[in-house]
Each structure stands twice: as structure tokens, then as C-alpha cells.
Design an enzyme around this catalytic site. Structure first.
Site, PDB file in Angstrom:
ATOM      1  N   TRP A 124       0.828  -1.207   0.000  1.00 44.50           N
ATOM      2  CA  TRP A 124       0.000   0.000   0.000  1.00 44.50           C
ATOM      3  C   TRP A 124       0.865   1.261   0.000  1.00 44.50           C
ATOM      4  CZ3 TRP A 124      -1.090   4.428   2.800  1.00 44.50           C
ATOM      5  CH2 TRP A 124      -2.284   5.084   2.448  1.00 44.50           C
ATOM      6  N   SER A 181       3.455  -6.986   1.870  1.00 45.88           N
ATOM      7  CA  SER A 181       2.390  -6.292   2.580  1.00 45.88           C
ATOM      8  C   SER A 181       1.061  -6.466   1.827  1.00 45.88           C
ATOM      9  CB  SER A 181       2.780  -4.825   2.763  1.00 45.88           C
ATOM     10  OG  SER A 181       2.004  -4.199   3.752  1.00 45.88           O
ATOM     11  N   PHE A 224       2.016   7.255   7.119  1.00 41.76           N
ATOM     12  CA  PHE A 224       2.212   5.816   6.957  1.00 41.76           C
ATOM     13  C   PHE A 224       3.625   5.497   6.488  1.00 41.76           C
ATOM     14  CE2 PHE A 224       2.188   1.958   4.346  1.00 41.76           C
ATOM     15  CZ  PHE A 224       1.743   1.040   5.284  1.00 41.76           C
ATOM     16  N   GLN A 238       5.447   2.788   9.027  1.00 39.42           N
ATOM     17  CA  GLN A 238       5.769   1.412   8.655  1.00 39.42           C
ATOM     18  C   GLN A 238       7.247   1.089   8.847  1.00 39.42           C
ATOM     19  OE1 GLN A 238       5.363   0.384   4.515  1.00 39.42           O
ATOM     20  NE2 GLN A 238       6.232   2.304   3.800  1.00 39.42           N
ATOM     21  N   ASP A 249       8.993  -6.608  12.693  1.00 43.49           N
ATOM     22  CA  ASP A 249       7.911  -5.960  11.929  1.00 43.49           C
ATOM     23  C   ASP A 249       6.832  -5.464  12.880  1.00 43.49           C
ATOM     24  OD1 ASP A 249       5.764  -5.283  10.283  1.00 43.49           O
ATOM     25  OD2 ASP A 249       6.202  -6.878   8.849  1.00 43.49           O
ATOM     26  N   HIS A 293       9.136  -3.906   8.884  1.00 43.49           N
ATOM     27  CA  HIS A 293       8.129  -4.195   7.865  1.00 43.49           C
ATOM     28  C   HIS A 293       8.675  -4.026   6.451  1.00 43.49           C
ATOM     29  CE1 HIS A 293       4.091  -4.871   6.422  1.00 43.49           C
ATOM     30  NE2 HIS A 293       4.133  -3.752   5.702  1.00 43.49           N
TER      31      HIS A 293
END
Length: 251
Positions: free
Chosen positions: A15, A76, A133, A137, A197, A217
Site C-alpha cells: 500500500w 504487505s 504511513f 511502517q 515488523d 516491515h
């Protein structure tokens, strides 16, 4: 790179990140692999789907990018979508889930409530939420600031994705559950996860076939050499578990 389609990896981004993310691996691939990095519809210069939420439309759009003689590597959200496409496209040689379990929300990871709040924030301010984000992440990487600088170098500061596609991606993260599909998968499935992660529940990380040390992650950014060697081992023997494979050459 090899002429052999049997050594083809298709890398699928998650994403908010287009396929330029995979450039972080360019200097680390061993010889003999063909690596494809297609964008999802709505990312990069690729036209968005009329209905970005439709998995059937997504399968139709990706059929030429996800050949059955390749190994699909989904990071992901890319892993969640690749698994969902298993019963909509010809079966690949293997599927690699990187930083993703059978489903995304988890009470010990990113809870359904937290994801719902994130979706609300995205509706209010897509640009600020996307930027948040990108930093969030990377919280599990050994050096989050350095990882963020590297990610910005690759992707820039602009959102290189269609807003409706991003919104549909968040809906997919909330709603897709591949548990039944992956209980009896049509091909070998390999699960890789960063050891730290922050987006995965501890139990999901522990079930991974291989946990990448020194990674959160985003292993393409923090551990490109370890990741490429693990993926190369899968490409050589896709039916063999990484737990059994010889990875002595990995630093």
C-alpha cells in the site's frame, strides 16, 4: 539474468508504494534470475481500474504480469492481493508472502479499530495520512530515519498512486481474509517476515518460514541483501522450505 522462465520472480509492492521500491534490491540479485516489477493498476503511470475494489477486474488487469511459470512475491498489501488472486489466475510456481499473514487486521498487531481510524484519517486528508504511513511502517527498522530517507530517495515525496486505488487498498486490507485459500493452497507458499515488523502480530511473525534479522516491515529497504538471497533460494527450489534450504551464504 536467465532466459529461463522457471527462474522468474514477480515483485509486487504494498500500500502506498509503487514499483520503484524494488530498485533497492537492484545491486544484490545473484546471477540467473529474471526479476519483474509491475505496478498495480492505479500506481505509477498505470491506469487505475474503473472499480479499484473489484478483485475480478484486478485479475483481468494483472493476468499478463502474473504468469504461471513465475514465483509471485507480494509485500504487505501486495501479498494479500496476490494470495486473493490465486483462485482467479493460473497457478504460479510459488507464492511468497513478505510481511503479510492470511489477513491483515489482528488484535495483537494492527487492530481492526486502528485500521478503521486510519481509513477515516485517509478520507479526511489523504496526503498527510500517506506521509504518516511512510514513516510509521519503518518503525521496526534498525535505523528508521535512514530507512525513511532511502524510501524518499526511491519514491519521492509525492503520492504516486490514484486516490481511489489507495482507498480501495485500505478496504482490501480490512476485508480480505485468505485463511481458507491458504489452508489448501494450489502452490507452495513461503512466508517471510522482518524479525521486528511492527505491523505484524508476534504470532504471525513466529509462523514465518524465515524471519529476516535486522528488519522491520520493509526488508527491501533495511535488508536488501538478506532478502534477495532468501528469494533466490526460493527461486532455485520453490517446493523446498526455507527452513530446510541452505542459507549459509547469507550474512
Amino acid at each position: 539474468m536467465s532466459d529461463s522462465a522457471t527462474n522468474t520472480l514477480v515483485l509486487l509492492s504494498g500500500w502506498g508504494c509503487d514499483a520503484r521500491l524494488w530498485q533497492a534490491l537492484d545491486d544484490h540479485w545473484p546471477a540467473g534470475l529474471e526479476v519483474m516489477t509491475p505496478d498495480w493498476p492505479g500506481y505509477g503511470a498505470r491506469t487505475a481500474l474503473a472499480d479499484p475494489a473489484s478483485l475480478e477486474a484486478l485479475a483481468d488487469a494483472m493476468v499478463d504480469d502474473l504468469p504461471p511459470d513465475a514465483i509471485w512475491v507480494g509485500w504487505s498489501l501486495g501479498g494479500l492481493l496476490a494470495a486473493a488472486l490465486l483462485d482467479r489466475l493460473p497457478t504460479p510456481r510459488a507464492l511468497v508472502l513478505l510481511g503479510m499473514g492470511e489477513r491483515f487486521p489482528h488484535p495483537e498487531g494492527v487492530s481492526p479499530t486502528a485500521l478503521a481510524r486510519f481509513r477515516q484519517a485517509f478520507r479526511r486528508d489523504p496526503v498527510a495520512t500517506h506521509a504518516h504511513f511512510m514513516r510509521w511502517q519503518l518503525g521496526g527498522e534498525p535505523s528508521p530515519r535512514a530507512a525513511h530517507r532511502r524510501l524518499r530517495t526511491l519514491l519521492g515525496d509525492e503520492i504516486n498512486a490514484d486516490a481511489a486505488t489507495l482507498a480501495a487498498g485500505l478496504a482490501h486490507l480490512a476485508e480480505i481474509d485468505n485463511t481458507r485459500r491458504l489452508a489448501t493452497p494450489p502452490c507452495p507458499v513461503h512466508r517471510l517476515a522482518g524479525e521486528d515488523d511492527p505491523l505484524l502480530a508476534p504470532t504471525v511473525r513466529e509462523r514465518a518460514d524465515y524471519r529476516l534479522p535486522g528488519a522491520g516491515h520493509c526488508p527491501p529497504i533495511s535488508q536488501p541483501m538478506r532478502l534477495t538471497r532468501a528469494l533466490a533460494a526460493i527461486a532455485v527450489a520453490p517446493t523446498r522450505s526455507l527452513a530446510e534450504a541452505s542459507l549459509e551464504t547469507m550474512p
